[in-house]
Design an enzyme around this catalytic site. Structure first.
Site, PDB file in Angstrom:
ATOM      1  N   GLN A   1       4.405   7.600  15.434  1.00  0.00           N
ATOM      2  CA  GLN A   1       3.361   7.220  14.384  1.00  0.00           C
ATOM      3  C   GLN A   1       2.762   5.842  14.653  1.00  0.00           C
ATOM      4  OE1 GLN A   1       5.293   5.050  11.287  1.00  0.00           O
ATOM      5  NE2 GLN A   1       4.006   5.855   9.624  1.00  0.00           N
TER       6      GLN A   1
ATOM      7  N   GLU B   1       0.777  -1.208   0.154  1.00  0.00           N
ATOM      8  CA  GLU B   1       0.133  -0.039   0.065  1.00  0.00           C
ATOM      9  C   GLU B   1       0.847   1.149   0.032  1.00  0.00           C
ATOM     10  OE1 GLU B   1      -3.460   0.928   2.817  1.00  0.00           O
ATOM     11  OE2 GLU B   1      -1.894   2.175   3.476  1.00  0.00           O
TER      12      GLU B   1
ATOM     13  N   GLN C   1      -6.841  -4.748   8.258  1.00  0.00           N
ATOM     14  CA  GLN C   1      -6.519  -3.859   8.816  1.00  0.00           C
ATOM     15  C   GLN C   1      -5.065  -4.200   9.548  1.00  0.00           C
ATOM     16  OE1 GLN C   1      -5.639  -0.799   9.605  1.00  0.00           O
ATOM     17  NE2 GLN C   1      -7.667   0.072  10.408  1.00  0.00           N
TER      18      GLN C   1
HETATM   19  P1  FAD Z   1     -17.753  -0.638   6.730  1.00  0.00           P
HETATM   20  O1  FAD Z   1     -17.588  -1.922   5.856  1.00  0.00           O
HETATM   21  O2  FAD Z   1     -18.950   0.063   5.931  1.00  0.00           O
HETATM   22  O3  FAD Z   1     -17.803  -0.898   7.991  1.00  0.00           O
HETATM   23  C1  FAD Z   1     -17.804   0.009   9.105  1.00  0.00           C
HETATM   24  C2  FAD Z   1     -18.581  -0.173  10.184  1.00  0.00           C
HETATM   25  O4  FAD Z   1     -19.975  -0.421  10.000  1.00  0.00           O
HETATM   26  C3  FAD Z   1     -18.254  -1.547  10.852  1.00  0.00           C
HETATM   27  O5  FAD Z   1     -18.324  -1.527  12.228  1.00  0.00           O
HETATM   28  C4  FAD Z   1     -19.277  -2.449  10.439  1.00  0.00           C
HETATM   29  O6  FAD Z   1     -19.528  -3.543  11.150  1.00  0.00           O
HETATM   30  C5  FAD Z   1     -20.514  -1.741  10.451  1.00  0.00           C
HETATM   31  N1  FAD Z   1     -21.484  -1.904   9.219  1.00  0.00           N
HETATM   32  C6  FAD Z   1     -21.189  -2.422   8.025  1.00  0.00           C
HETATM   33  N2  FAD Z   1     -22.275  -2.708   7.243  1.00  0.00           N
HETATM   34  C7  FAD Z   1     -23.327  -2.437   8.157  1.00  0.00           C
HETATM   35  C8  FAD Z   1     -24.750  -2.444   8.044  1.00  0.00           C
HETATM   36  N3  FAD Z   1     -25.380  -3.029   6.771  1.00  0.00           N
HETATM   37  N4  FAD Z   1     -25.417  -1.988   8.918  1.00  0.00           N
HETATM   38  C9  FAD Z   1     -24.896  -1.917  10.296  1.00  0.00           C
HETATM   39  N5  FAD Z   1     -23.542  -1.496  10.205  1.00  0.00           N
HETATM   40  C10 FAD Z   1     -22.774  -1.892   9.358  1.00  0.00           C
HETATM   41  N6  FAD Z   1      -9.713   5.304   4.604  1.00  0.00           N
HETATM   42  C11 FAD Z   1      -9.846   6.161   3.959  1.00  0.00           C
HETATM   43  O7  FAD Z   1     -10.155   7.304   4.038  1.00  0.00           O
HETATM   44  N7  FAD Z   1      -8.743   6.040   2.765  1.00  0.00           N
HETATM   45  C12 FAD Z   1      -8.403   4.979   2.413  1.00  0.00           C
HETATM   46  O8  FAD Z   1      -7.590   4.871   1.406  1.00  0.00           O
HETATM   47  C13 FAD Z   1      -8.409   3.749   3.435  1.00  0.00           C
HETATM   48  N8  FAD Z   1      -7.823   2.511   3.226  1.00  0.00           N
HETATM   49  C14 FAD Z   1      -8.050   1.662   3.767  1.00  0.00           C
HETATM   50  C15 FAD Z   1      -7.389   0.160   3.447  1.00  0.00           C
HETATM   51  C16 FAD Z   1      -7.648  -0.920   4.492  1.00  0.00           C
HETATM   52  C17 FAD Z   1      -7.095  -2.210   4.117  1.00  0.00           C
HETATM   53  C18 FAD Z   1      -8.518  -0.628   5.569  1.00  0.00           C
HETATM   54  C19 FAD Z   1      -8.557  -1.662   6.428  1.00  0.00           C
HETATM   55  C20 FAD Z   1      -8.808   0.504   5.848  1.00  0.00           C
HETATM   56  C21 FAD Z   1      -9.022   1.815   5.030  1.00  0.00           C
HETATM   57  N9  FAD Z   1      -9.437   3.087   5.105  1.00  0.00           N
HETATM   58  C22 FAD Z   1      -9.255   3.906   4.552  1.00  0.00           C
HETATM   59  C23 FAD Z   1      -9.984   3.261   6.643  1.00  0.00           C
HETATM   60  C24 FAD Z   1     -11.707   2.764   6.510  1.00  0.00           C
HETATM   61  O9  FAD Z   1     -12.299   3.747   5.528  1.00  0.00           O
HETATM   62  C25 FAD Z   1     -12.117   2.941   7.944  1.00  0.00           C
HETATM   63  O10 FAD Z   1     -11.789   2.021   8.603  1.00  0.00           O
HETATM   64  C26 FAD Z   1     -13.797   3.055   7.899  1.00  0.00           C
HETATM   65  O11 FAD Z   1     -14.228   3.525   9.471  1.00  0.00           O
HETATM   66  C27 FAD Z   1     -14.576   1.943   7.570  1.00  0.00           C
HETATM   67  O12 FAD Z   1     -14.467   1.455   6.331  1.00  0.00           O
HETATM   68  P2  FAD Z   1     -15.023   0.159   5.757  1.00  0.00           P
HETATM   69  O13 FAD Z   1     -15.011   0.146   4.426  1.00  0.00           O
HETATM   70  O14 FAD Z   1     -14.620  -1.013   6.620  1.00  0.00           O
HETATM   71  O15 FAD Z   1     -16.677   0.391   6.310  1.00  0.00           O
END
Ligand code: FAD
Length: 286
Positions: A211, A17, A175
């Site tokens: 960090q 990444e 993560q």
């Molecule tokens: P989701 O999958 O939507 O999950 C978020 C929360 O909502 C979880 O607690 C989940 O259980 C809950 N949830 C999911 N679906 C539902 C539903 N249908 N009903 C109720 N609750 C639900 N952030 C950035 O801004 N830019 C990046 O480039 C970036 N890259 C990342 C790369 C990786 C590998 C990872 C692990 C994270 C990255 N993030 C990035 C951070 C990420 O945006 C955050 O962790 C964010 O808070 C959650 O994103 P998600 O796509 O996992 O969300």
């Protein structure tokens, strides 16, 4: 190439990444990092996406294009949805298609009081379902071996992850974590829950004590005692912290590799020395 094909062809992937530099002037420096990363022949490089704002999006796309066309490595573009509506996502996907980018890591994005949330997408699974019905992208999703910080409990977290996969996520990228036990238990829980897609562990080698403390606070990863001791002992000795941090990450990676995982995804922090050191350590193993 769509990255899901990798797992039909070979057992394990190596991926990195990187993030787009904030200033245009730094876009040139990224070449040094990319040169080192690409010498290691990664299967793909993912490019992060800053929250909100058009220029952030452009930087992600510019960097992804550079990776694809100058370095001939497959890029995966991160895309968040909380602060965008459908037409903005359409516009972004159109550019990706025009530029020949086929892989998207579809994310919700972190909540940020300074950035207005819009109504069209509430969860990553909404974005995944929307993209799948519109374009032929290969979609990856994020996952959390120690649960997402907003998660109610492990069971609902697994249900939501399964929804994400059913919506069309073909690969999951985790993560960061510092204790492999959580990852192994997570894989087991996923398989029990019927989540069968490849799951890549995200590893971040420590090179900077401040960090890493900040990252752990944000993402909630546990801080094993063995690891805490390294930080305490070497936080004021940059070279020693680098060596110890690399050794710690290498031992995590080797333990993962001997346990038949689908690949390794390395959070490089744009640091070529990190990528080089780790890859030298696993060249004959992966
Ligand atoms: P989701 O999958 O939507 O999950 C978020 C929360 O909502 C979880 O607690 C989940 O259980 C809950 N949830 C999911 N679906 C539902 C539903 N249908 N009903 C109720 N609750 C639900 N952030 C950035 O801004 N830019 C990046 O480039 C970036 N890259 C990342 C790369 C990786 C590998 C990872 C692990 C994270 C990255 N993030 C990035 C951070 C990420 O945006 C955050 O962790 C964010 O808070 C959650 O994103 P998600 O796509 O996992 O969300």
């Amino acid at each position: 190439m769509v990255i899901s094909e990798l797992y039909h062809k070979k057992k394990r992937s190596l991926s990195f990444e990187i993030f787009p530099p904030k200033k245009d002037s730094e876009l040139k420096n990224i070449d040094e990092t990319l040169t080192v990363l690409c010498e290691l022949k990664p299967d793909f490089i993912s490019v992060t996406f800053g929250a909100g704002g058009g220029s952030n999006r452009n930087r992600t796309i510019e960097l992804a294009k550079k990776i694809k066309y100058e370095y001939q490595v497959e890029p995966v573009v991160h895309l968040t949805c909380l602060s965008y509506n459908k037409s903005e996502i359409d516009e972004f996907s159109k550019i990706l298609v025009q530029e020949g980018i086929q892989n998207v890591l579809a994310l919700r994005g972190d909540r940020n009081p300074d950035i207005q949330e819009k109504e069209d997408f509430h969860h990553a699974s909404d974005l995944i379902a929307y993209l799948k019905q519109k374009e032929a992208f290969c979609i990856a999703g994020a996952c959390y071996p120690e649960n997402h910080p907003e998660s109610e409990n492990r069971v609902t977290e697994m249900r939501h992850l399964r929804t994400k996969v059913e919506a069309g996520a073909e690969v999951l990228i985790s993560q960061l974590f510092f204790d492999n036990t959580y990852f192994f238990r997570f894989i087991e829980d996923c398989r029990i829950a019927g989540i069968e897609v490849p799951i890549l562990p995200g590893i971040m080698p420590v090179i900077n004590a401040a960090q890493i403390k900040r990252m752990v606070t944000i993402c909630g990863a546990s801080f094993p005692i063995r690891f805490q001791k390294i930080i305490q002992r070497f936080e004021n000795n940059k070279e020693a912290l680098f060596d110890a941090g690399m050794s710690y990450a290498l031992s995590q990676i080797i333990d993962l590799l001997v346990n038949d995982i689908d690949g390794i995804h390395l959070y490089t922090m744009n640091n070529p020395a990190v990528a080089r050191k780790i890859c030298e350590g696993i060249r004959n193993i992966i």
